[in-house]
Write an enzyme that holds these catalytic residues in place. Sequence first.
Site, PDB file in Angstrom:
ATOM      1  N   ASP A  20      51.849  17.950  46.239  1.00 65.11           N
ATOM      2  CA  ASP A  20      52.246  17.002  45.187  1.00 65.11           C
ATOM      3  C   ASP A  20      51.114  16.053  44.811  1.00 65.11           C
ATOM      4  O   ASP A  20      50.301  15.688  45.656  1.00 65.11           O
ATOM      5  CB  ASP A  20      53.459  16.197  45.683  1.00 65.11           C
ATOM      6  N   TRP A  32      46.622  12.844  39.870  1.00 70.99           N
ATOM      7  CA  TRP A  32      45.187  12.951  40.170  1.00 70.99           C
ATOM      8  C   TRP A  32      44.414  13.150  38.860  1.00 70.99           C
ATOM      9  O   TRP A  32      43.383  12.517  38.627  1.00 70.99           O
ATOM     10  CB  TRP A  32      44.955  14.129  41.110  1.00 70.99           C
ATOM     11  N   ARG A  70      47.153  17.298  32.826  1.00 65.92           N
ATOM     12  CA  ARG A  70      47.812  17.635  34.099  1.00 65.92           C
ATOM     13  C   ARG A  70      47.326  18.990  34.631  1.00 65.92           C
ATOM     14  O   ARG A  70      47.174  19.179  35.836  1.00 65.92           O
ATOM     15  CB  ARG A  70      49.334  17.707  33.894  1.00 65.92           C
ATOM     16  N   HIS A 129      46.113  20.721  38.446  1.00 67.25           N
ATOM     17  CA  HIS A 129      46.565  21.937  39.147  1.00 67.25           C
ATOM     18  C   HIS A 129      45.375  22.825  39.531  1.00 67.25           C
ATOM     19  O   HIS A 129      45.384  23.468  40.579  1.00 67.25           O
ATOM     20  CB  HIS A 129      47.567  22.712  38.290  1.00 67.25           C
ATOM     21  N   GLU A 186      63.047  24.344  39.869  1.00 63.36           N
ATOM     22  CA  GLU A 186      63.180  23.280  38.850  1.00 63.36           C
ATOM     23  C   GLU A 186      61.928  23.148  37.977  1.00 63.36           C
ATOM     24  O   GLU A 186      61.972  22.536  36.911  1.00 63.36           O
ATOM     25  CB  GLU A 186      63.444  21.920  39.520  1.00 63.36           C
ATOM     26  N   ASN A 187      60.791  23.702  38.445  1.00 63.03           N
ATOM     27  CA  ASN A 187      59.529  23.501  37.712  1.00 63.03           C
ATOM     28  C   ASN A 187      59.501  24.172  36.330  1.00 63.03           C
ATOM     29  O   ASN A 187      58.648  23.852  35.499  1.00 63.03           O
ATOM     30  CB  ASN A 187      58.323  23.971  38.534  1.00 63.03           C
ATOM     31  N   ARG A 240      53.783  16.132  53.106  1.00 62.12           N
ATOM     32  CA  ARG A 240      53.874  15.830  51.678  1.00 62.12           C
ATOM     33  C   ARG A 240      52.914  14.706  51.345  1.00 62.12           C
ATOM     34  O   ARG A 240      53.117  13.561  51.756  1.00 62.12           O
ATOM     35  CB  ARG A 240      55.288  15.426  51.277  1.00 62.12           C
ATOM     36  N   ARG A 262      60.215  12.410  50.085  1.00 64.88           N
ATOM     37  CA  ARG A 262      61.379  13.308  50.015  1.00 64.88           C
ATOM     38  C   ARG A 262      60.899  14.752  50.177  1.00 64.88           C
ATOM     39  O   ARG A 262      59.707  15.030  50.062  1.00 64.88           O
ATOM     40  CB  ARG A 262      62.129  13.132  48.685  1.00 64.88           C
ATOM     41  N   ILE A 263      61.865  15.670  50.409  1.00 64.26           N
ATOM     42  CA  ILE A 263      61.431  17.058  50.626  1.00 64.26           C
ATOM     43  C   ILE A 263      61.759  17.965  49.433  1.00 64.26           C
ATOM     44  O   ILE A 263      61.378  19.137  49.433  1.00 64.26           O
ATOM     45  CB  ILE A 263      61.920  17.651  51.970  1.00 64.26           C
ATOM     46  N   GLU A 283      58.967  17.965  61.954  1.00 65.97           N
ATOM     47  CA  GLU A 283      58.390  16.623  61.915  1.00 65.97           C
ATOM     48  C   GLU A 283      57.825  16.439  60.514  1.00 65.97           C
ATOM     49  O   GLU A 283      57.212  17.363  59.959  1.00 65.97           O
ATOM     50  CB  GLU A 283      57.258  16.499  62.941  1.00 65.97           C
TER      51      GLU A 283
HETATM   52  C1  FPP Z   1      53.200  19.253  42.075  1.00 64.77           C
HETATM   53  O1  FPP Z   1      52.371  18.208  41.624  1.00 64.77           O
HETATM   54  C2  FPP Z   1      52.497  20.536  41.931  1.00 64.77           C
HETATM   55  C3  FPP Z   1      53.007  21.658  41.357  1.00 64.77           C
HETATM   56  C4  FPP Z   1      54.381  21.726  40.821  1.00 64.77           C
HETATM   57  C5  FPP Z   1      52.201  22.894  41.201  1.00 64.77           C
HETATM   58  C6  FPP Z   1      51.365  23.281  42.368  1.00 64.77           C
HETATM   59  C7  FPP Z   1      50.532  24.444  41.978  1.00 64.77           C
HETATM   60  C8  FPP Z   1      49.221  24.600  42.312  1.00 64.77           C
HETATM   61  C9  FPP Z   1      48.475  23.699  43.197  1.00 64.77           C
HETATM   62  C10 FPP Z   1      48.413  25.733  41.764  1.00 64.77           C
HETATM   63  C11 FPP Z   1      48.899  27.128  41.980  1.00 64.77           C
HETATM   64  C12 FPP Z   1      49.139  27.510  43.388  1.00 64.77           C
HETATM   65  C13 FPP Z   1      48.461  28.439  44.097  1.00 64.77           C
HETATM   66  C14 FPP Z   1      49.033  28.841  45.394  1.00 64.77           C
HETATM   67  C15 FPP Z   1      47.194  29.065  43.671  1.00 64.77           C
HETATM   68  P1  FPP Z   1      52.742  17.406  40.292  1.00 64.77           P
HETATM   69  O2  FPP Z   1      52.071  18.044  39.146  1.00 64.77           O
HETATM   70  O3  FPP Z   1      54.225  17.292  40.170  1.00 64.77           O
HETATM   71  O4  FPP Z   1      52.104  16.011  40.555  1.00 64.77           O
HETATM   72  P2  FPP Z   1      52.565  14.615  39.958  1.00 64.77           P
HETATM   73  O5  FPP Z   1      53.754  14.184  40.757  1.00 64.77           O
HETATM   74  O6  FPP Z   1      51.363  13.751  40.181  1.00 64.77           O
HETATM   75  O7  FPP Z   1      52.885  14.807  38.503  1.00 64.77           O
END
Ligand code: FPP
Length: 242
Positions: A23, A28, A36, A40, A70-71, A190, A196-197, A209
Amino acid sequence: MAKDKIDMELPEVLPEHIGFIMDGNGRWAKKRLMPRTFGHVEGAKTFEKIVRYCRDIGIKCISFYAFSTENWKRSSEEVTAIMNLLSQYIVKAREHFVEETRIVFVGDKSAFPEDMRQQMISVENDTRHFDKMTLLIAVNYGGRDEIKNAAKLISRKVKEGKLDIDDITEETVSEHLYTSEFPDVDLLIRPSGELRISNYMIWQCAYAEFYFSDVLWPDFLPGELNKALHSYAARSRRFGGV
Ligand code: FPP
């Protein structure tokens, strides 16, 4: 060994299964006035560094929340960017088969385009015999969805007379999850300050843990993981006993 500076020795007791909720990618990128999707891309680089490091230090099983059920609600641009990163990783993973890591995609793969689904299945089949480490990548994954699926599978067996209702145990449920072959989560990490999980391996985390950190995922490099490992090693796990 990973090249990033690691400033601590490893503790003696290491978890068997570490789960990572990646997360903070969006924040970032926002801090750097970038889209955004850039977050990633950086998050995927961190994922690769952490995978390599965990393998180097002898962790047996690691799992990553790459895309939740949910994504899909995110913008199509962001969903496409994450799918592209996953596809690129699948191709790249093939170049690393010498590292003998088994790769399994946990989640409902039916929602993915056929070619991507086939690529995932092919990597799973081609790495099935590797036992150095298991890497679980959770895609279109939700803990409740997984338990609902397990309930359906078990009900079907009861209906077909293959299973007696009184023989259903906790093990029966575990055996019908995507993770049936793998250990429960020992340490769930996390980053990004959220406490949260978010529907991640809710059954498998029953006795995990938890380690929360304010560091955003792209910055969660092996030195940060070492802090989590020390925190884990200092805890007393009683699993409900005394
Ligand atoms: C959550 O951060 C991140 C995601 C929903 C996507 C994670 C995917 C990757 C790191 C890339 C693909 C994975 C692999 C295994 C190559 P967020 O964007 O919700 O962060 P925020 O809370 O700061 O908005």
